[in-house]
Structure formats: C-alpha cells, structure tokens
Write a protein that holds these residues in place. Structure first.
Motif, short mmCIF file in Angstrom:
data_model
loop_
_atom_site.label_atom_id
_atom_site.label_comp_id
_atom_site.label_asym_id
_atom_site.label_seq_id
_atom_site.Cartn_x
_atom_site.Cartn_y
_atom_site.Cartn_z
N ALA A 2 8.67 -9.80 -3.91
CA ALA A 2 8.44 -8.43 -4.31
C ALA A 2 6.89 -7.88 -3.63
O ALA A 2 6.07 -8.56 -3.45
CB ALA A 2 8.48 -8.10 -5.72
N ASP A 3 6.95 -6.65 -3.36
CA ASP A 3 5.59 -6.04 -2.65
C ASP A 3 4.72 -5.91 -3.82
O ASP A 3 4.87 -5.87 -4.79
CB ASP A 3 5.77 -4.61 -2.16
N GLY A 4 3.32 -6.26 -3.18
CA GLY A 4 2.38 -6.12 -4.37
C GLY A 4 2.15 -4.64 -4.38
O GLY A 4 2.55 -3.71 -3.82
N PRO A 5 0.92 -4.36 -5.27
CA PRO A 5 0.97 -3.11 -5.77
C PRO A 5 0.26 -2.13 -4.67
O PRO A 5 0.86 -0.86 -4.77
CB PRO A 5 -0.54 -3.11 -6.91
N ALA A 6 -0.40 -2.51 -3.71
CA ALA A 6 -0.70 -1.63 -2.34
C ALA A 6 0.40 -1.44 -1.62
O ALA A 6 0.66 0.04 -1.49
CB ALA A 6 -1.68 -2.27 -1.54
N LEU A 7 1.44 -2.32 -1.24
CA LEU A 7 2.53 -2.05 -0.34
C LEU A 7 3.46 -1.17 -1.12
O LEU A 7 4.16 -0.30 -0.60
CB LEU A 7 3.13 -3.29 0.07
N ALA A 8 3.51 -1.49 -2.31
CA ALA A 8 4.47 -0.69 -3.20
C ALA A 8 4.23 0.64 -3.37
O ALA A 8 4.98 1.63 -3.31
CB ALA A 8 4.81 -1.53 -4.45
N LEU A 9 2.95 0.94 -3.71
CA LEU A 9 2.18 2.22 -3.90
C LEU A 9 2.62 3.22 -2.41
O LEU A 9 2.85 4.13 -2.39
CB LEU A 9 0.90 2.40 -4.17
N GLN A 10 2.18 2.37 -1.23
CA GLN A 10 2.46 2.93 -0.03
C GLN A 10 3.77 3.76 0.09
O GLN A 10 3.94 4.76 0.56
CB GLN A 10 1.89 1.97 1.16
N GLY A 11 4.62 2.76 -0.21
CA GLY A 11 6.03 3.23 -0.06
C GLY A 11 6.45 4.51 -1.06
O GLY A 11 7.13 5.35 -0.59
N ALA A 12 6.00 4.26 -2.33
CA ALA A 12 6.10 5.31 -3.05
C ALA A 12 5.61 6.54 -2.64
O ALA A 12 6.05 7.92 -2.90
CB ALA A 12 5.65 4.90 -4.53
N LEU A 13 4.24 6.63 -2.07
CA LEU A 13 3.50 7.78 -1.59
C LEU A 13 4.35 8.44 -0.47
O LEU A 13 4.58 9.83 -0.43
CB LEU A 13 2.17 7.48 -1.06
N VAL A 14 5.00 7.87 0.49
CA VAL A 14 5.49 8.22 1.44
C VAL A 14 6.71 9.12 0.99
O VAL A 14 7.18 10.11 1.50
CB VAL A 14 6.01 7.21 2.40
N ALA A 15 7.67 8.30 0.00
CA ALA A 15 8.63 9.15 -0.58
C ALA A 15 8.26 10.24 -1.32
O ALA A 15 8.94 11.33 -1.25
CB ALA A 15 9.42 7.86 -1.32
N ALA A 16 7.40 9.95 -2.32
CA ALA A 16 7.05 11.23 -3.00
C ALA A 16 6.47 12.57 -2.22
O ALA A 16 7.07 13.58 -2.37
CB ALA A 16 5.83 10.98 -3.92
N ALA A 99 6.63 11.39 -10.37
CA ALA A 99 7.10 11.57 -8.89
C ALA A 99 6.75 10.40 -8.26
O ALA A 99 7.36 10.21 -6.92
CB ALA A 99 6.18 12.80 -8.35
N LEU A 100 5.93 9.31 -8.69
CA LEU A 100 5.72 8.21 -7.71
C LEU A 100 6.67 6.99 -8.40
O LEU A 100 6.30 6.52 -9.57
CB LEU A 100 4.38 7.88 -8.19
N THR A 101 7.71 6.42 -7.66
CA THR A 101 8.52 5.49 -8.06
C THR A 101 7.95 4.31 -7.49
O THR A 101 8.25 3.96 -6.38
CB THR A 101 9.88 5.71 -7.61
N VAL A 102 7.13 3.37 -8.03
CA VAL A 102 6.30 2.33 -7.23
C VAL A 102 7.09 1.12 -7.91
O VAL A 102 7.30 0.72 -8.85
CB VAL A 102 5.08 1.90 -7.66
N ALA A 103 7.91 0.48 -6.75
CA ALA A 103 8.97 -0.63 -7.09
C ALA A 103 8.14 -1.96 -7.67
O ALA A 103 6.95 -2.25 -7.26
CB ALA A 103 9.40 -1.33 -5.64
N GLY A 104 8.79 -2.23 -8.89
CA GLY A 104 8.06 -3.41 -9.58
C GLY A 104 6.80 -2.98 -10.35
O GLY A 104 6.47 -3.92 -10.82
N HIS A 105 6.44 -1.88 -10.37
CA HIS A 105 5.13 -1.43 -11.19
C HIS A 105 5.43 -0.18 -11.78
O HIS A 105 6.15 0.48 -11.48
CB HIS A 105 3.97 -1.46 -10.16
#
Lengths: 138, 114
Positions: A2-16, A99-105
């Motif tokens: 699974a992605d760590g917090p930085a990568l997971a957050l990056q994806g969530a930011l683009v989506a949000a 609004a931020l869905t951060v995978a695994g976090h």
C-alpha cells in the motif's frame, strides 16, 4: 504494498480538487502531479509534501504533513486569477477532512496555513502556493 | 552572626534555573524552527536544489538558526517571484510565541520543583 502517507495523500488531493466544482470552474480538470509539456493554463500542481512521523505510544502510526498546492495562471489574467484559484483551493481543503479519501489512512485534520502569490520569471504570468497542514493516522 | 535558613535551597534552585530555561526553551525553539523551515520549503518557488538549501541549526545557547538559502533575498524581493519567508513567519508567529512561553514556564517549574 500500500502507498505510504505522502503518495496516498497526493492521490487524495488530486481527487478532491478535481471533484470540487468551485475549483473545476476555474481550472477545469487540470490538476496534475506533473503537468504535460504543452499544458493549458491555468492549472494546479501538487507541490511539495513534507511528511514527519509523530512519536506515539504503542503501535499506532501517525504523521504530521505540510503540503502545498501550486497554482499557475495565464499571462493575461494577472494576479487576480491566481489569487482567485488559490482562494478556491483553500476553501476546498480547509477543514474538509471528509473530502479527502486517503487510501489506508485517516485524515485527522487538515487546515489552511497560508498562501503566497507572485509573478513568474517570465514577468507576465502569476503563480501561487497554498500551504496546508494535516495530520494522518493509520 | 545569624544565617538565614532556606536561602541555600533558593540559591541552589536559582543556580539551575538558567540551565532549565535553556533546555526547555531550546527544545521549543528547535520545534518551532523546524516547523518554520518545513513551511518555507513548501512555499519556496524554486527547484529542489534551492529548497534543499533551506535548513535549520540548533545552537548550544538554545536558539535555532533558520537559513533560508542563497535565493531567499531574490525570491523575497519586491520585483522577484513569490515571497516565502514572510508568509511562513507570519503564519507561525503566534504559535511559536505561545510555545516559547509554555517552555519558559516549564523551565521555571522544573527548577523550583513546582
């Protein structure tokens, strides 16, 4: 893995940001990690993401994250466009944990820190950086 | 000649006060300085090399030196691109003042056993 917090957050930011109507009204679907060569202005880019682990008791993991969203505006649009987009980004993410869905976090909190708008090196277009602070946990 | 009972204890406490203040406030300064550096880095408009030049150093006297790198003046100037030092300072000032005050209080508390 699974992605760590930085990568997971990056994806969530683009989506949000892509899902926020006030933001898309200004930049369309142009929210990038790395913009294409001939990119259309204005657009948003995920800026630096600085992750630091919190010291916690027991096995729980948590991170303090400071990140920025970069705004790049059109040469003819002046400071107004960059500022307007920066403000829309701030509203879209400030205290908008849901609004931020951060995978695994889990996003414990996120708030707008500050923003700065300035002229680009070409002397015509403007860019802005909107900074946020967040706390993530597993 | 008469000695005053209790003065030795107070003197001993006062003698360690400086040390405790430096310890607590130094820790607070390092935390605040690190935070300032992190925010400045994400606001900095330059590339990775310029961002990497932004760093902090904890000094033995409890102070924390924030170095915003060789490009700081250019990016902070009136006719140059985005400023980043002042916005970072502005947004953290209140928090850092409160943290330093709390650290000072903790230092006194530790020295006087409160």
């Amino acid at each position: 893995m699974a992605d760590g917090p930085a990568l997971a957050l990056q994806g969530a930011l683009v989506a949000a940001l892509s899902a926020n109507s006030a933001v898309t009204a200004l930049v369309g679907a142009r929210v990038y990690d790395e913009p294409p060569q001939a990119v259309t202005l204005p657009y948003l880019r995920i800026g630096d993401i600085d992750v630091q682990p919190f010291r916690t008791d027991g096995g729980a993991k948590a991170w303090s994250v400071i990140f920025a969203i970069e705004v790049h505006s059109r040469p003819i649009a002046g400071r107004v466009e960059a500022t307007r987009i920066a403000e829309a980004v701030a509203v879209a993410l400030d205290e908008q944990e849901s609004a931020l869905t951060v995978a695994g976090h889990v996003v414990e909190w996120v708030f707008h820190l500050t923003q700065t708008v300035g002229r680009e090196a070409d002397g015509k277009s403007y860019s802005a950086a909107v900074a946020f602070e967040a706390s993530l946990s597993e | 000649m008469k000695s005053v009972s209790g003065a030795d204890a107070v003197r001993r406490k006062l003698s360690i006060l400086d040390d405790r203040i430096v310890k607590h406030v130094g820790r607070a300064n390092a935390q605040s300085g690190g935070e300032l550096v992190r925010i400045a880095k994400v606001l900095h408009p330059g590339d990775g090399t310029n961002k990497a030049a932004i760093h902090g150093t904890a000094n033995a006297d409890g102070s924390y030196l924030c170095d915003f790198g060789p490009k700081a003046k250019v990016t902070e100037g009136k006719n140059a691109p985005r400023p980043f030092v002042n916005p970072a300072l502005t947004v953290t000032r209140k928090k850092h003042k409160a943290r330093a005050a709390r650290a000072m209080k903790n230092g006194v508390k530790e020295a006087f056993g409160g």
